[in-house]
Scaffold this motif. Structure first.
Motif, PDB file in Angstrom:
ATOM      1  N   ARG A  24     -48.320 -11.071  11.214  1.00 22.42           N
ATOM      2  CA  ARG A  24     -49.552 -10.449  11.706  1.00 22.42           C
ATOM      3  C   ARG A  24     -50.057  -9.397  10.725  1.00 22.42           C
ATOM      4  O   ARG A  24     -51.246  -9.129  10.642  1.00 22.42           O
ATOM      5  CB  ARG A  24     -49.296  -9.817  13.070  1.00 22.42           C
ATOM      6  CG  ARG A  24     -50.565  -9.388  13.784  1.00 22.42           C
ATOM      7  CD  ARG A  24     -50.250  -8.828  15.148  1.00 22.42           C
ATOM      8  NE  ARG A  24     -49.511  -9.777  15.962  1.00 22.42           N
ATOM      9  CZ  ARG A  24     -49.054  -9.474  17.169  1.00 22.42           C
ATOM     10  NH1 ARG A  24     -49.236  -8.269  17.670  1.00 22.42           N
ATOM     11  NH2 ARG A  24     -48.397 -10.386  17.863  1.00 22.42           N
ATOM     12  N   SER A  25     -49.164  -8.787   9.934  1.00 24.95           N
ATOM     13  CA  SER A  25     -49.586  -7.770   8.989  1.00 24.95           C
ATOM     14  C   SER A  25     -50.439  -8.346   7.879  1.00 24.95           C
ATOM     15  O   SER A  25     -51.091  -7.623   7.150  1.00 24.95           O
ATOM     16  CB  SER A  25     -48.366  -7.072   8.377  1.00 24.95           C
ATOM     17  OG  SER A  25     -47.623  -7.991   7.599  1.00 24.95           O
ATOM     18  N   VAL A 126     -44.013 -14.821   3.418  1.00 25.93           N
ATOM     19  CA  VAL A 126     -44.922 -13.725   3.759  1.00 25.93           C
ATOM     20  C   VAL A 126     -44.141 -12.493   4.195  1.00 25.93           C
ATOM     21  O   VAL A 126     -44.426 -11.361   3.785  1.00 25.93           O
ATOM     22  CB  VAL A 126     -45.892 -14.155   4.877  1.00 25.93           C
ATOM     23  CG1 VAL A 126     -46.686 -12.963   5.400  1.00 25.93           C
ATOM     24  CG2 VAL A 126     -46.847 -15.228   4.367  1.00 25.93           C
ATOM     25  N   GLU A 127     -43.131 -12.692   5.027  1.00 31.59           N
ATOM     26  CA  GLU A 127     -42.358 -11.566   5.560  1.00 31.59           C
ATOM     27  C   GLU A 127     -41.577 -10.830   4.481  1.00 31.59           C
ATOM     28  O   GLU A 127     -41.286  -9.643   4.620  1.00 31.59           O
ATOM     29  CB  GLU A 127     -41.408 -12.064   6.640  1.00 31.59           C
ATOM     30  CG  GLU A 127     -42.107 -12.561   7.899  1.00 31.59           C
ATOM     31  CD  GLU A 127     -41.139 -13.157   8.908  1.00 31.59           C
ATOM     32  OE1 GLU A 127     -39.987 -13.460   8.514  1.00 31.59           O
ATOM     33  OE2 GLU A 127     -41.528 -13.310  10.073  1.00 31.59           O
ATOM     34  N   HIS A 128     -41.257 -11.523   3.382  1.00 30.15           N
ATOM     35  CA  HIS A 128     -40.423 -10.914   2.345  1.00 30.15           C
ATOM     36  C   HIS A 128     -41.211 -10.585   1.085  1.00 30.15           C
ATOM     37  O   HIS A 128     -40.620 -10.357   0.026  1.00 30.15           O
ATOM     38  CB  HIS A 128     -39.255 -11.843   2.000  1.00 30.15           C
ATOM     39  CG  HIS A 128     -38.280 -12.029   3.120  1.00 30.15           C
ATOM     40  ND1 HIS A 128     -38.393 -13.054   4.036  1.00 30.15           N
ATOM     41  CD2 HIS A 128     -37.195 -11.296   3.503  1.00 30.15           C
ATOM     42  CE1 HIS A 128     -37.408 -12.969   4.911  1.00 30.15           C
ATOM     43  NE2 HIS A 128     -36.683 -11.907   4.615  1.00 30.15           N
ATOM     44  N   THR A 129     -42.536 -10.565   1.189  1.00 29.93           N
ATOM     45  CA  THR A 129     -43.382 -10.257   0.034  1.00 29.93           C
ATOM     46  C   THR A 129     -44.299  -9.098   0.379  1.00 29.93           C
ATOM     47  O   THR A 129     -44.925  -9.075   1.435  1.00 29.93           O
ATOM     48  CB  THR A 129     -44.227 -11.482  -0.369  1.00 29.93           C
ATOM     49  OG1 THR A 129     -43.355 -12.595  -0.624  1.00 29.93           O
ATOM     50  CG2 THR A 129     -45.029 -11.198  -1.625  1.00 29.93           C
ATOM     51  N   ASP A 130     -44.404  -8.139  -0.547  1.00 24.39           N
ATOM     52  CA  ASP A 130     -45.249  -6.971  -0.336  1.00 24.39           C
ATOM     53  C   ASP A 130     -46.573  -7.063  -1.079  1.00 24.39           C
ATOM     54  O   ASP A 130     -47.368  -6.123  -1.046  1.00 24.39           O
ATOM     55  CB  ASP A 130     -44.515  -5.698  -0.791  1.00 24.39           C
ATOM     56  CG  ASP A 130     -43.292  -5.414   0.061  1.00 24.39           C
ATOM     57  OD1 ASP A 130     -43.340  -5.725   1.266  1.00 24.39           O
ATOM     58  OD2 ASP A 130     -42.299  -4.894  -0.490  1.00 24.39           O
ATOM     59  N   SER A 131     -46.825  -8.167  -1.757  1.00 22.49           N
ATOM     60  CA  SER A 131     -48.031  -8.289  -2.573  1.00 22.49           C
ATOM     61  C   SER A 131     -49.290  -8.181  -1.729  1.00 22.49           C
ATOM     62  O   SER A 131     -49.405  -8.767  -0.651  1.00 22.49           O
ATOM     63  CB  SER A 131     -48.020  -9.639  -3.303  1.00 22.49           C
ATOM     64  OG  SER A 131     -49.253  -9.854  -3.960  1.00 22.49           O
TER      65      SER A 131
END
Length: 263
Positions: A24-25, A126-131
């Motif tokens: 969701r983020s 997605v959950e493990h990426t901050d890009s």
């Protein structure tokens, strides 16, 4: 034939609301770049009817300039209802998420198993990426059968966590990578299918009014507009792998066909 092009990144932005979690983020508040629906009311207080105008074409090979310059989005979608061209679709679109699609296993990857496997990879990425370059959207849409390149489509945003759960519980799934580019003054989308529909490439030219006087590019082998076999809801039920040879035989026998739609 059209030979000018430029890249056309879709209008996808990430939401960073503190209350959003995991996928969701990454959920954008913007819709797809083409006009899929309108919530506006006109002066007579009558709601505008949401229609999309597009023409579809069969493509044997993705043009090199599309691979090099087109924006890229991975799409996983399920059909909650699909009959006679009418459909209710739930879609998740992932932009900027790179995952390696696994080989398709004939023994175990039918009935949406392959697509659910890739969906899990996308969500984990997605959950493990901050890009900040990653964008995820979730939508639900209602569609009518296409008639002469015109189709009713009402689309709205959906909570991405809900969308994930619906997709994981669905059997009629479609997986594709969409490339978007401009050719001349027209926006084109190229859907490269995977999973049970691996090997199929469909190009679409979409406008906010009927697609007439179109200069058809050379990469278009034949027109598919109005052919219900190439709607995604049909492909979710009767995948390309089951009838590709039949279509190719038809094409070889009758030759290419293009609609002559003029203003």
């Amino acid at each position: 034939m059209v030979n000018s092009y430029c890249s056309h990144p879709p209008n996808i932005s990430a939401s960073h609301d503190a209350g959003y979690a995991s996928v969701r983020s990454r959920y954008p508040r913007s819709s797809r770049y083409t006009l899929a629906m309108s919530e506006a009311w006109n002066d007579s207080n009558e709601r505008e009817i949401p229609f999309e105008f597009e023409r579809k074409f069969y493509v044997k090979q993705l043009p090199q300039e599309v691979l090099e310059h087109g924006s890229q989005t991975v799409i996983v979608q399920a059909y909650i209802f699909a009959e006679a061209g009418y459909a209710v679709r739930v879609r998740m679109a992932f932009r900027g998420v790179a995952v390696e699609f696994p080989p398709f296993a004939e023994a175990t990857d039918h009935m949406g198993a392959y697509e659910r496997k890739v969906l899990a990879q996308l969500v984990a990425a997605v959950e493990h990426t901050d890009s900040e370059n990653i964008g995820v959207s979730a939508t639900i849409a209602v569609k009518s059968p296409p008639v002469s390149g015109e189709r009713y489509e009402l689309e709205d945003e959906l909570d991405p966590d809900v969308a994930v759960q619906i997709l994981h519980r669905s059997a009629r799934l479609v997986l594709k990578t969409r490339y978007s580019m401009w050719y001349g003054e027209d926006g084109w989308e190229f859907d490269v299918f995977d999973g049970q529909n691996h090997g199929l490439i469909v190009a679409e030219c979409e406008r906010i009014s009927p697609v007439v006087d179109l200069e058809v590019p050379e990469f278009c082998i034949t027109e598919l507009t109005g052919d219900l076999r190439f709607t995604n809801d049909y492909l979710s039920k009767e995948p390309w792998s089951q009838w590709a040879h039949q279509f190719r035989a038809e094409l070889a026998a009758r030759g290419p066909f293009f609609l002559k739609l003029t203003s």
